[in-house]
Write a protein that holds these residues in place. Sequence first.
Motif, PDB file in Angstrom:
ATOM      1  N   SER A   1       0.835  -1.199   0.000  1.00 28.95           N
ATOM      2  CA  SER A   1       0.000   0.000   0.000  1.00 28.95           C
ATOM      3  C   SER A   1       0.874   1.256   0.000  1.00 28.95           C
ATOM      4  O   SER A   1       0.507   2.267  -0.586  1.00 28.95           O
ATOM      5  CB  SER A   1      -0.933  -0.004   1.211  1.00 28.95           C
ATOM      6  OG  SER A   1      -0.210   0.201   2.411  1.00 28.95           O
TER       7      SER A   1
ATOM      8  N   ASN B   1      -4.522   2.865  -0.489  1.00 33.14           N
ATOM      9  CA  ASN B   1      -4.903   2.365   0.815  1.00 33.14           C
ATOM     10  C   ASN B   1      -4.740   0.844   0.875  1.00 33.14           C
ATOM     11  O   ASN B   1      -4.796   0.159  -0.137  1.00 33.14           O
ATOM     12  CB  ASN B   1      -6.348   2.748   1.102  1.00 33.14           C
ATOM     13  CG  ASN B   1      -6.716   2.454   2.537  1.00 33.14           C
ATOM     14  OD1 ASN B   1      -7.122   1.344   2.855  1.00 33.14           O
ATOM     15  ND2 ASN B   1      -6.548   3.434   3.397  1.00 33.14           N
ATOM     16  N   ARG B   2      -4.589   0.369   2.074  1.00 33.95           N
ATOM     17  CA  ARG B   2      -4.389  -1.072   2.225  1.00 33.95           C
ATOM     18  C   ARG B   2      -5.601  -1.862   1.742  1.00 33.95           C
ATOM     19  O   ARG B   2      -5.460  -2.989   1.247  1.00 33.95           O
ATOM     20  CB  ARG B   2      -4.106  -1.403   3.702  1.00 33.95           C
ATOM     21  CG  ARG B   2      -3.622  -2.820   3.908  1.00 33.95           C
ATOM     22  CD  ARG B   2      -3.315  -3.101   5.383  1.00 33.95           C
ATOM     23  NE  ARG B   2      -3.555  -4.490   5.694  1.00 33.95           N
ATOM     24  CZ  ARG B   2      -4.041  -4.944   6.835  1.00 33.95           C
ATOM     25  NH1 ARG B   2      -4.322  -4.077   7.796  1.00 33.95           N
ATOM     26  NH2 ARG B   2      -4.232  -6.212   7.035  1.00 33.95           N
ATOM     27  N   HIS B   3      -6.773  -1.323   1.876  1.00 33.82           N
ATOM     28  CA  HIS B   3      -7.975  -2.016   1.413  1.00 33.82           C
ATOM     29  C   HIS B   3      -7.915  -2.302  -0.074  1.00 33.82           C
ATOM     30  O   HIS B   3      -8.335  -3.365  -0.535  1.00 33.82           O
ATOM     31  CB  HIS B   3      -9.218  -1.207   1.754  1.00 33.82           C
ATOM     32  CG  HIS B   3      -9.504  -1.119   3.219  1.00 33.82           C
ATOM     33  ND1 HIS B   3      -9.748  -2.237   3.988  1.00 33.82           N
ATOM     34  CD2 HIS B   3      -9.550  -0.071   4.064  1.00 33.82           C
ATOM     35  CE1 HIS B   3      -9.958  -1.870   5.239  1.00 33.82           C
ATOM     36  NE2 HIS B   3      -9.842  -0.561   5.316  1.00 33.82           N
TER      37      HIS B   3
END
Lengths: 241, 241
Positions: free
Chosen positions: A38, A44-46
């Motif tokens: 990320s 973002n990590r999502h």
Amino acid sequence: MPDARVPVSTVVYDALRADILSGRVRPGDGIPSERTLSERFEVNRHAVREAVKRLQQAGLVQVSHGGATRVLDWRRTGGLELLVDLPPEDVGVARAAYELRACIAADVAARAAARATDEDRASLAARAAAFAAAREHCVATDGPVSPGPALLDAYRELWDVLVDATGNIAYRLAYNSLLHGEDAVTAVAVIYLRDELLDAETTDALVAAVLDSDADAARAAAATLTAHTLTALSPTEAPSR
Amino acid sequence: MPDARVPVSTVVYDALRADILSGRVRPGDGIPSERTLSERFEVNRHAVREAVKRLQQAGLVQVSHGGATRVLDWRRTGGLELLVDLPPEDVGVARAAYELRACIAADVAARAAARATDEDRASLAARAAAFAAAREHCVATDGPVSPGPALLDAYRELWDVLVDATGNIAYRLAYNSLLHGEDAVTAVAVIYLRDELLDAETTDALVAAVLDSDADAARAAAATLTAHTLTALSPTEAPSR
DNA sequence: CCTTGCCAACTGGTCCAACCAGTTGCTACC
DNA sequence: GGTAGCAACTGGTTGGACCAGTTGGCAAGG
């Protein structure tokens, strides 16, 4: 200018997939952690997680809670849908794909001839007529040298009916896998398929055989048609493994 | 007791996929919004998003920003990897899969015979010996009636070598797609494959033909082997479409 | 010294809350 | 009545926090 907004998760997915399929990262290697990725992709990590989920779905990586996410040997774990994601510039891949198509097409023709319903036959006749018309128009317009995408579409629809007529969902899905994303290579496909598309005689024989429930003749005609394309793809060489 | 922790996104994915493949939701229908689904499954929206990403990857739904997520006609858009996700209790699906396998196996045998390297032949001989040993052990232990999973594994490894020997990545991936998740149905697969697994004579003929570079004989042997299994799967009926 | 056990520092899994960005349809104004 | 525009959806993205496994090193015990 088409902005062509691409979701960030898709960007990450494409990048990671390309790394794996090209061999830049090798099976057994671990890919960086989600947090690292990320940061690297500045998303973002999502988004990274969604990309990794897709890699997992495609059989390219194995994710384990707490441990590292490892790259799998996609030649062992990948499904047929990966075929269209392989480097299209590799003619070996193209030949491999068309060999498989030839194999399946022959069987499809035979089983379609054996099992087609009256409805299937009616559809086939209609598509055959449309294909013949497209061929006429194509030869008249572009000359016999370069068939256009329209002819290829008509040809695909012809086979579409044949595949459906087999009543075999496995053939149907395999056919889908072979075609997915082929739109991206339509231009080059037309070149390889030229002789096959313009062989009106054998195409007519194939249709007639299916309409006549002659499985052997249908198989033979399909084999003749697909052989044209295999010949166009460096016939003397084996595809790269 | 294996806790078998299943990620919530997988739960959602499995549920939605089952709804689509079983026809409970029809192509063209919209699926509930991510927020609605997250309430219904009592999970976070991100979990739903990961599930939907996988559905998208599998060609089951089409997502559009701002609009509704619609169900696609998976018979048109799905890839071969969907085959193993179809309701396994449907014998028509099984027959369809084994018909495709038969089609590919014959071609694999012929091309393996034509292209196998010395290394491939050595591997093949080793696997053939292992398979023969497994068969002996199996007949001695379980009797000729019910071959065990071990024999099936040995048989799969035999074909594994043949598929690799073709040097065709498309065959390899298609083979993977046909096998994926078959472990879940190994018990039933053994029943269908019984006659094929126990036909020592034809298996030996197949191996000999490949080792002897006799493509026609290899194709014929493969056809004979796979025909056993197709016969076991209601030979007189066409698979359901 | 080596073994053993624990804890800290990773990894992925899940959640909450908010906001951005398209699409859709109704509404209110012209 | 037609149309511009606002609201209320939809999915897309972000940040942060915490839970839950895995791993490896460090320290206490043998």
